[in-house]
Design a protein around this motif. Structure first.
Motif, PDB file in Angstrom:
ATOM      1  N   PHE A  87      -3.351 -10.342  -7.892  1.00 32.72           N
ATOM      2  CA  PHE A  87      -2.126 -10.543  -8.666  1.00 32.72           C
ATOM      3  C   PHE A  87      -0.973  -9.941  -7.889  1.00 32.72           C
ATOM      4  CE2 PHE A  87      -5.490 -10.902 -11.767  1.00 32.72           C
ATOM      5  CZ  PHE A  87      -5.176 -12.157 -12.266  1.00 32.72           C
ATOM      6  N   GLY A 113      -3.482  -4.962  -8.433  1.00 37.27           N
ATOM      7  CA  GLY A 113      -2.776  -4.011  -7.588  1.00 37.27           C
ATOM      8  C   GLY A 113      -2.096  -2.929  -8.419  1.00 37.27           C
ATOM      9  N   GLU A 116       2.794   0.451  -4.680  1.00 33.75           N
ATOM     10  CA  GLU A 116       3.649  -0.528  -3.989  1.00 33.75           C
ATOM     11  C   GLU A 116       2.884  -1.804  -3.656  1.00 33.75           C
ATOM     12  OE1 GLU A 116       6.903  -0.336  -3.709  1.00 33.75           O
ATOM     13  OE2 GLU A 116       6.662   1.560  -4.780  1.00 33.75           O
ATOM     14  N   LEU A 133       2.659 -13.618 -12.340  1.00 38.44           N
ATOM     15  CA  LEU A 133       2.901 -13.884 -13.759  1.00 38.44           C
ATOM     16  C   LEU A 133       4.331 -14.366 -13.968  1.00 38.44           C
ATOM     17  CD1 LEU A 133       0.994 -13.623 -16.113  1.00 38.44           C
ATOM     18  CD2 LEU A 133       1.924 -11.370 -16.605  1.00 38.44           C
ATOM     19  N   PHE A 136       9.260 -11.248 -11.965  1.00 39.49           N
ATOM     20  CA  PHE A 136       9.598  -9.882 -12.360  1.00 39.49           C
ATOM     21  C   PHE A 136       8.467  -9.005 -11.853  1.00 39.49           C
ATOM     22  CE2 PHE A 136       6.363  -9.977 -15.603  1.00 39.49           C
ATOM     23  CZ  PHE A 136       6.325 -11.318 -15.978  1.00 39.49           C
ATOM     24  N   LEU A 138       5.701  -6.009 -12.394  1.00 33.24           N
ATOM     25  CA  LEU A 138       4.891  -5.167 -13.291  1.00 33.24           C
ATOM     26  C   LEU A 138       4.478  -3.911 -12.542  1.00 33.24           C
ATOM     27  CD1 LEU A 138       2.596  -8.092 -14.432  1.00 33.24           C
ATOM     28  CD2 LEU A 138       4.074  -6.789 -15.978  1.00 33.24           C
TER      29      LEU A 138
HETATM   30  N1  SAH Z   1       6.020  -3.837  -4.168  1.00 34.45           N
HETATM   31  C1  SAH Z   1       5.614  -5.008  -4.865  1.00 34.45           C
HETATM   32  C2  SAH Z   1       5.372  -4.743  -6.339  1.00 34.45           C
HETATM   33  C3  SAH Z   1       4.232  -3.811  -6.616  1.00 34.45           C
HETATM   34  S1  SAH Z   1       3.936  -3.632  -8.312  1.00 34.45           S
HETATM   35  C4  SAH Z   1       6.706  -6.048  -4.742  1.00 34.45           C
HETATM   36  O1  SAH Z   1       7.877  -5.686  -4.715  1.00 34.45           O
HETATM   37  O2  SAH Z   1       6.406  -7.245  -4.720  1.00 34.45           O
HETATM   38  C5  SAH Z   1       2.234  -3.147  -8.347  1.00 34.45           C
HETATM   39  C6  SAH Z   1       1.231  -4.234  -8.604  1.00 34.45           C
HETATM   40  O3  SAH Z   1       1.516  -4.877  -9.827  1.00 34.45           O
HETATM   41  C7  SAH Z   1       1.169  -5.351  -7.587  1.00 34.45           C
HETATM   42  O4  SAH Z   1       0.376  -5.001  -6.482  1.00 34.45           O
HETATM   43  C8  SAH Z   1       0.560  -6.487  -8.393  1.00 34.45           C
HETATM   44  O5  SAH Z   1      -0.859  -6.428  -8.407  1.00 34.45           O
HETATM   45  C9  SAH Z   1       1.079  -6.211  -9.785  1.00 34.45           C
HETATM   46  N2  SAH Z   1       2.232  -7.075 -10.121  1.00 34.45           N
HETATM   47  C10 SAH Z   1       3.526  -6.718 -10.145  1.00 34.45           C
HETATM   48  N3  SAH Z   1       4.313  -7.740 -10.494  1.00 34.45           N
HETATM   49  C11 SAH Z   1       3.504  -8.790 -10.709  1.00 34.45           C
HETATM   50  C12 SAH Z   1       3.726 -10.142 -11.081  1.00 34.45           C
HETATM   51  N4  SAH Z   1       4.943 -10.628 -11.304  1.00 34.45           N
HETATM   52  N5  SAH Z   1       2.655 -10.948 -11.213  1.00 34.45           N
HETATM   53  C13 SAH Z   1       1.408 -10.484 -10.977  1.00 34.45           C
HETATM   54  N6  SAH Z   1       1.137  -9.217 -10.602  1.00 34.45           N
HETATM   55  C14 SAH Z   1       2.166  -8.374 -10.466  1.00 34.45           C
END
Ligand code: SAH
Length: 248
Positions: A87, A113, A116, A133, A136, A138
């Motif tokens: 994800f 995940g 970061e 998803l 945005f 998560l």
């Molecule tokens: N540094 C990354 C965000 C990490 S957030 C970036 O800026 O893209 C931590 C974890 O949350 C990610 O590794 C992922 O597994 C999950 N996550 C965050 N946003 C998500 C989203 N929109 N859809 C699916 N998984 C997400």
């Protein structure tokens, strides 16, 4: 089908798996969900799963080795070539077509995940596809995993109380991928607002026509792209087109 979920927070899944209409799907293993605590595959006294990013900067990065060890344990148990899904905001946004594909599949290994994100070398070597998803961020992949598992479970035969009711839901090809119509229940008049008379008529055809028109109206207003897709698929009847042209 079987989904193996790699997570640092397996406890988040317990209330989810034990609640609501989808519970049956998990209990009866129509959707067999196995939770794997990534920390069990970490080494050392501290069972470390993350470390500081090379190059500096904020936050922590999930280490590749505990993920690999967990994946190997899953592979040994599954004995199949189930795809590994991570994800991530990078991934293709989850949609109804994607959910249908998963619901007819043998399942997958779902990697949630945290921090970061995941060491890129694990992604390059072991992840088959990334799923998002939406646009945005998560704090972790768990909610995305639950969203996928929930959407897949409700498509399994016998899970919803009313067989076939998911076919009347938004995006379903059975209703040409349109959005759902509004719903009403008792009392017939509430706070001065009456429920639509068409729904009280007892006339099956009239009710279906009313619902179809509301679906068209709502979809045209909120998601014109879905109307265009239905039209391109030849799914709109002459009556549908006439209704849309009337601009009601
Ligand atoms: N540094 C990354 C965000 C990490 S957030 C970036 O800026 O893209 C931590 C974890 O949350 C990610 O590794 C992922 O597994 C999950 N996550 C965050 N946003 C998500 C989203 N929109 N859809 C699916 N998984 C997400």
């Amino acid at each position: 089908m079987r989904f193996d979920v790699i997570t640092l927070f397996p406890e988040l899944f317990e209330p989810f798996l034990n609640s609501g209409v989808t519970r049956r799907a998990y209990e009866q293993k129509l959707v067999d969900v196995r939770l794997w605590n990534l920390r069990d595959y970490a080494e050392g006294n501290y069972r470390r799963v993350d470390d500081r990013p090379f190059g500096g900067g904020p936050g922590m990065v999930m280490m590749a080795q505990p993920l690999l060890q967990c994946l190997q344990a899953i592979r040994a148990e599954r004995n199949d070539a189930a795809p590994v899904v991570l994800f991530s905001p990078i991934g293709k946004p989850l949609d109804h077509a994607g959910v249908e594909t998963w619901s007819a599949s043998a399942g997958a290994v779902l990697v949630c995940g945290r921090y970061e994100g995941v060491d890129q070398r694990f992604i390059d070597s072991h992840v088959d596809l990334q799923v998002s998803l939406g646009d945005f961020v998560l704090s972790g992949g768990e909610i995305a995993a639950m969203a996928l598992l929930d959407a897949v479970a409700r498509l399994q035969p016998g899970v919803l109380n009313d067989e076939g009711s998911h076919q009347a839901d938004s995006f379903n090809p059975a209703l040409d991928g349109l959005l759902d119509c509004p719903h009403y229940t008792r009392p017939e008049e509430w706070a001065g607002h009456k429920a639509p008379a068409e729904l009280m008529s007892g006339h099956h055809e009239q009710i279906e026509r009313w619902r179809r028109e509301r679906r068209l109206e709502i979809t045209a207003r909120h998601r014109p792209d879905l109307i265009a897709a239905a039209r391109a698929a030849g799914a709109l009847s002459k009556a549908d087109e006439a209704f849309l042209a009337s601009g009601q």
